[in-house]
Design a protein around this motif. Structure first.
Motif, short mmCIF file in Angstrom:
data_model
loop_
_atom_site.label_atom_id
_atom_site.label_comp_id
_atom_site.label_asym_id
_atom_site.label_seq_id
_atom_site.Cartn_x
_atom_site.Cartn_y
_atom_site.Cartn_z
N LYS A 189 -11.01 18.55 -56.38
CA LYS A 189 -12.29 19.22 -56.61
C LYS A 189 -13.42 18.21 -56.69
CE LYS A 189 -14.72 22.94 -57.89
NZ LYS A 189 -14.85 24.17 -57.08
N LEU A 190 -13.20 17.12 -57.43
CA LEU A 190 -14.23 16.10 -57.58
C LEU A 190 -14.49 15.35 -56.28
CD1 LEU A 190 -13.26 14.61 -61.07
CD2 LEU A 190 -15.09 16.24 -60.56
N SER A 191 -13.50 15.34 -55.38
CA SER A 191 -13.64 14.61 -54.12
C SER A 191 -14.36 15.42 -53.05
CB SER A 191 -12.25 14.20 -53.60
OG SER A 191 -11.60 13.36 -54.52
N THR A 192 -14.62 16.67 -53.31
CA THR A 192 -15.34 17.49 -52.34
C THR A 192 -16.79 17.05 -52.27
OG1 THR A 192 -13.89 19.38 -52.80
CG2 THR A 192 -15.98 19.84 -51.69
N PRO A 193 -17.29 16.57 -51.12
CA PRO A 193 -18.68 16.10 -51.04
C PRO A 193 -19.66 17.21 -51.40
CG PRO A 193 -17.43 15.45 -49.10
CD PRO A 193 -16.57 16.43 -49.85
N PHE A 194 -20.69 16.86 -52.13
CA PHE A 194 -21.73 17.84 -52.46
C PHE A 194 -23.09 17.25 -52.17
CE2 PHE A 194 -20.71 15.67 -56.47
CZ PHE A 194 -21.96 15.24 -56.88
N ILE A 195 -24.02 18.12 -51.86
CA ILE A 195 -25.36 17.69 -51.48
C ILE A 195 -26.15 17.30 -52.72
CG2 ILE A 195 -26.43 19.98 -51.52
CD1 ILE A 195 -27.88 19.05 -48.87
N THR A 196 -26.85 16.20 -52.65
CA THR A 196 -27.66 15.74 -53.77
C THR A 196 -29.14 15.95 -53.53
OG1 THR A 196 -27.74 13.50 -52.88
CG2 THR A 196 -25.94 14.01 -54.39
N SER A 197 -29.54 16.08 -52.27
CA SER A 197 -30.93 16.38 -51.95
C SER A 197 -30.98 17.07 -50.60
CB SER A 197 -31.78 15.11 -51.91
OG SER A 197 -33.08 15.39 -51.42
N GLU A 198 -31.35 18.34 -50.59
CA GLU A 198 -31.51 19.05 -49.33
C GLU A 198 -32.69 18.49 -48.54
OE1 GLU A 198 -31.72 23.21 -49.96
OE2 GLU A 198 -29.69 23.37 -50.80
N GLN A 199 -33.73 18.08 -49.26
CA GLN A 199 -34.92 17.56 -48.59
C GLN A 199 -34.60 16.31 -47.78
OE1 GLN A 199 -38.09 16.54 -51.26
NE2 GLN A 199 -39.51 15.95 -49.62
N TYR A 200 -33.80 15.41 -48.36
CA TYR A 200 -33.50 14.15 -47.69
C TYR A 200 -32.10 14.13 -47.07
CZ TYR A 200 -37.61 12.79 -50.31
OH TYR A 200 -38.88 12.72 -50.83
N GLU A 201 -31.40 15.28 -47.11
CA GLU A 201 -30.10 15.43 -46.50
C GLU A 201 -29.12 14.34 -46.94
OE1 GLU A 201 -30.63 15.62 -42.31
OE2 GLU A 201 -31.68 17.54 -42.35
N THR A 202 -29.03 14.16 -48.23
CA THR A 202 -28.11 13.15 -48.76
C THR A 202 -26.95 13.83 -49.47
OG1 THR A 202 -29.49 12.96 -50.74
CG2 THR A 202 -29.86 11.37 -48.99
N TRP A 203 -25.78 13.24 -49.32
CA TRP A 203 -24.54 13.79 -49.87
C TRP A 203 -23.86 12.73 -50.70
CZ3 TRP A 203 -23.03 18.82 -48.56
CH2 TRP A 203 -23.81 19.43 -47.55
N PHE A 204 -23.14 13.19 -51.72
CA PHE A 204 -22.35 12.28 -52.56
C PHE A 204 -20.87 12.57 -52.35
CE2 PHE A 204 -20.02 11.42 -56.51
CZ PHE A 204 -20.21 10.05 -56.55
N LYS A 205 -20.09 11.50 -52.29
CA LYS A 205 -18.66 11.64 -52.06
C LYS A 205 -17.90 10.65 -52.94
CE LYS A 205 -15.26 11.59 -48.30
NZ LYS A 205 -15.07 11.41 -46.84
N LEU A 206 -16.97 11.17 -53.71
CA LEU A 206 -16.09 10.36 -54.56
C LEU A 206 -14.73 10.22 -53.87
CD1 LEU A 206 -15.61 9.09 -57.46
CD2 LEU A 206 -14.62 11.31 -58.04
N ILE B 207 -24.09 9.57 -48.22
CA ILE B 207 -24.14 9.74 -46.77
C ILE B 207 -25.39 10.52 -46.42
CG2 ILE B 207 -22.94 10.75 -44.78
CD1 ILE B 207 -20.34 10.34 -46.35
N VAL B 208 -26.14 10.00 -45.45
CA VAL B 208 -27.37 10.64 -45.00
C VAL B 208 -27.09 11.42 -43.73
CG1 VAL B 208 -29.77 10.29 -44.28
CG2 VAL B 208 -28.75 8.80 -46.01
N GLY B 209 -27.46 12.70 -43.71
CA GLY B 209 -27.28 13.49 -42.50
C GLY B 209 -26.36 14.67 -42.73
N GLN B 210 -25.41 14.87 -41.83
CA GLN B 210 -24.54 16.03 -41.90
C GLN B 210 -23.54 15.92 -43.05
OE1 GLN B 210 -22.66 16.41 -38.07
NE2 GLN B 210 -24.43 17.41 -37.15
N GLN B 211 -23.06 17.09 -43.50
CA GLN B 211 -22.09 17.12 -44.58
C GLN B 211 -20.80 16.39 -44.16
OE1 GLN B 211 -20.98 21.04 -45.85
NE2 GLN B 211 -19.52 20.32 -47.38
#
Length: 463
Positions: free
Chosen positions: A212-229, A259-263
């Motif tokens: 569950k924690l490893s599922t990437p989630f978006i941190t900013s829709e405006q800047y299309e940034t994602w966080f991944k553990l 990660i910047v860009g796509q999920q």
């Protein structure tokens, strides 16, 4: 773990100038952006220590889900003149006693006794039904997320004395039943142990939380940034049973990516997680996370922030109409579109750095990019003077204190009874974020920050 990352706007104030003399045209060759940096930014390895607490009540709940109905069946009468079946009649109750687990099992017992002249001068079989409780005391060990017990039956308590009716008379047979139960008490205890072992393997739940924690989630829709553990190793100490709860220390070694860009895809694989038993580990969090600012967003904010400011030298003045920035060969390129005594675009370069006292990012070793199409006119030469450059450099700074505070605030919901899955709760606290370093890529400015703190996990109420 939603937004350790904060999108922060970057760096610098530049100059706005009003022209008082005839304008000259400056034509400088535009430094082309670098385009060889990866889209994935990997931080240093992080370590997250999470003491884990499992109430005995939770073990009791899981045990009762597994231990149901008929729990013991001896259907062979020839070996000891008895058949026996035991059913669980009510929920098993568990408690902690001197570092061991005490179990009370309400039960219904059916016994078929074969008796003959050696007993009552008869040769017959008799069925007996009894109600009572079995008390067990278990040595418990939780290792590598699996609870195992070694149980010993301590006592039998009957709701009424076992007896049979012979020729209208109730004849007590406690003397017969109790020895029979004692003969089979090791088998009964093992049945309880098997049920506990089966019901209290917490490894699937732990791996489920990591997934569950490893599922990437978006941190900013405006800047299309994602966080991944990305978990790599999981450490756990042996458990300690005390005060009606099981406690152990868990540690997670992982890397964190923005990660910047796509999920991005969830690349978590349970079989790749290394589970390591350890004797002890530090009870703290040491994490390195990242804050991302795209060049497009930084350029837009800087253009707005520094409208109306001026730089002048003598009678010469200019205004900056637009600011653009990008990355080239490890440096930041700042493009200034100007009107006034000099018209055109000039380019500055510099290295981003950080002032830990003021919590400001600034440019170091700033200089002009001098690859012009033609020689600079005398009118434009003043732009190259050290004094003007120092003034520009003084303005090229931006405080990220608010962004660091925001990053900590965004983490708080995930440290306040956060439940990534039913029956698992995370609590903790973090110290202030501390700036670590800045890296430039072809897409964005990445500022890495560190934090420390404490976390804990409680398992209570799993399905």
């Amino acid at each position: 773990m939603k937004s350790y990352l904060t999108v922060f706007s970057v760096f610098f104030a530049l100059f706005t100038l009003i022209s008082c003399s005839s304008a000259k045209k400056i034509e400088a060759l535009k430094p082309t952006p670098s385009d060889n940096s990866p889209m994935v930014y990997k931080t240093t390895t992080s370590f997250v220590a999470m003491p884990v607490e499992v109430p005995i009540k939770e073990v009791e709940n899981q045990l009762n889900k597994v231990l149901t109905g008929l729990i013991y069946n001896d259907s062979i009468i020839a070996d000891d003149n008895t058949e026996m079946k035991i059913w669980k009649q009510a929920p098993v109750k568990l408690s902690e006693k001197d570092g061991k687990i005490e179990s009370v099992l309400p039960m219904k017992i059916w016994i078929r006794v074969k008796y003959g002249t050696e007993y009552l001068g008869l040769n017959d079989k008799k069925d007996i039904t009894l109600n009572g409780t079995i008390k067990l005391l278990s040595d418990a060990k939780l290792s590598n997320w699996k609870l195992s017990t070694t149980s010993v039956i301590q006592d039998f308590e009957w709701s009424e004395s076992p007896s049979i009716e012979v020729k209208g008379r109730h004849i007590p047979i406690t003397y017969l039943v109790n020895p029979t139960l004692r003969i089979f008490k090791a088998k009964i205890a093992k049945k309880i142990d098997d049920a506990i072992n089966k019901s209290t393997d917490f490894k699937p739940q732990v791996l489920g939380v990591l997934e569950k924690l490893s599922t990437p989630f978006i941190t900013s829709e405006q800047y299309e940034t994602w966080f991944k553990l990305i978990p790599t190793e999981l450490y756990v100490t042996d458990a300690v049973l005390s005060k009606n709860k099981i406690t152990m220390d868990m540690g997670l070694k992982c890397s964190m990516q923005t990660i910047v860009g796509q999920q991005p895809l969830n690349t978590f694989k349970k079989e790749n997680i290394v589970l390591k038993p350890v004797s002890k580990m530090p009870n703290k969090v040491e994490a390195t996370v990242a804050a991302v600012s795209t060049y497009e967003s930084a350029s837009r904010i800087l253009t707005k922030n520094f409208q109306g400011q001026t730089f002048a030298s003598g009678s010469r003045k200019i205004t900056v109409q637009k600011v653009d920035l990008w990355h080239k060969d490890g440096k930041m390129i700042i493009a200034l579109d100007m009107l006034g005594s000099v018209n055109g675009t000039i380019y500055l370069s510099g290295f981003p750095n950080y002032n830990a006292v003021t919590k400001e990012i600034y440019f170091d070793q700033m200089d002009y990019v001098l690859n012009t199409k033609g020689a600079l006119t005398k009118t434009a030469n003043w732009l190259l003077s050290g004094m003007i450059l120092r003034k520009i450099q003084e303005s090229c700074r931006y405080s990220i204190k608010g962004n660091l505070d925001e990053g900590k605030k965004n983490m708080e919901p995930y440290l306040n009874n956060y439940s990534p899955m039913k029956g698992v709760f995370v609590n903790g606290n973090l110290s202030d974020f501390v700036f670590d370093k800045v890296e430039l890529t072809d897409k964005a400015i990445i500022a890495f920050i560190k934090t420390s703190g404490q976390m804990s996990v409680k398992i209570d109420g799993m399905e």
